[in-house]
Design a protein around this motif. Structure first.
Motif, mmCIF file in Angstrom:
data_model
loop_
_atom_site.group_PDB
_atom_site.id
_atom_site.type_symbol
_atom_site.label_atom_id
_atom_site.label_comp_id
_atom_site.label_asym_id
_atom_site.label_seq_id
_atom_site.Cartn_x
_atom_site.Cartn_y
_atom_site.Cartn_z
ATOM 1 N N LEU A 1 -3.151 0.882 -7.825
ATOM 2 C CA LEU A 1 -1.954 1.002 -6.986
ATOM 3 C C LEU A 1 -0.703 1.143 -7.865
ATOM 4 O O LEU A 1 0.194 1.953 -7.581
ATOM 5 N N SER B 1 2.536 4.217 1.332
ATOM 6 C CA SER B 1 2.873 4.517 2.743
ATOM 7 C C SER B 1 2.943 6.032 2.964
ATOM 8 O O SER B 1 3.022 6.816 2.003
ATOM 9 N N PRO C 1 0.838 -1.208 0.000
ATOM 10 C CA PRO C 1 0.000 0.000 0.000
ATOM 11 C C PRO C 1 0.871 1.256 0.000
ATOM 12 O O PRO C 1 2.012 1.218 0.470
#
Ligand SMILES: Cc1cc2nc3c(=O)[nH]c(=O)nc-3n(C[C@H](O)[C@H](O)[C@H](O)COP(=O)(O)O)c2cc1C
Length: 204
Positions: A100, A49, A47
């Protein structure tokens, strides 16, 4: 030798019909190509950060450790001379796994810059094929739902500098066996219409 970056975004991974289609296409068109595979659903990226978010908005140097994942993904793009994205539609848009990847690759000062005219891509343009699989219909006469995927992905890629983008739509995949067969039958004619991936002679 031709280098192809293959982004796979389906939770079905290589079982996805789009993935099989892409692999057949590559084997037929560029049997000796080097294929860099990135299985975004099967091997998810970390993910975003706080360190990455701060480095990105704070214009940290490219060698900042927070950019490590982003650098790897951008380098894969830079090392390839053509791009194939195999993706399902998830809730009218790209799946989270592909989003992502976008968050790591579309990076200010690194893969795009800003100008008075707007954002300008810093990556080389290259032939790009997007193979979309959807349970229903979002494109063409039978469309019954919104499509935020196609325009969004085209915009993202053009912000990187990639404008030679062609889409192939595999629709109605959740509407029964007949519909799936019709969708699979419709893929080849669509591929044949693509200029960069089917009709044109191999580039090298
Ligand atoms: C979380 C999720 C959301 C989905 N959203 C849509 C959607 O918005 N529109 C649609 O037509 N199909 C939707 N589907 C169905 C998939 O797009 C469809 O099953 C597709 O063929 C899957 O392709 P794949 O086998 O390559 O993963 C969704 C599926 C999942 C799992």
């Amino acid at each position: 030798m031709k280098r192809i970056l293959l982004l796979e975004c389906s939770p079905h991974r290589q079982e996805a019909s789009g993935s099989q289609m892409a692999r057949q296409l590559i084997a037929r068109r560029w049997p000796s190509a080097e294929v860099i595979e990135r299985d975004l659903a099967g091997e998810p990226l970390p993910p975003v950060s706080a360190e990455y978010a701060s480095a990105l908005t704070g214009s940290a140097p490219f060698d900042d450790p927070a950019f490590a994942c982003s650098e790897v993904l951008i380098a894969e793009l830079e090392a390839s001379d053509c791009l194939i994205i195999v993706t399902p539609m998830h809730n009218f848009n790209v799946p989270a796994a592909l989003k992502l990847w976008i968050d790591y690759v579309l990076r200010i000062h690194r893969s795009f810059t800003t100008s008075a005219q707007g954002k300008v891509g810093l990556l080389q343009d290259r032939p790009t094929l997007v193979l979309v699989s959807a349970g229903g219909f979002y494109h063409g006469e039978q469309a019954r739902q919104s499509d935020f995927l196609s325009a969004y992905l085209r915009h993202v890629l053009s912000t990187l500098g990639i404008t030679q983008v062609e889409f192939v739509h595999q629709q109605g995949m959740a509407l029964g066996a007949e519909s799936v067969q019709a969708a699979l039958n419709a893929v080849l004619p669509q591929l044949e219409k693509t200029t960069n991936f089917f009709s044109s002679p191999p580039r090298r």
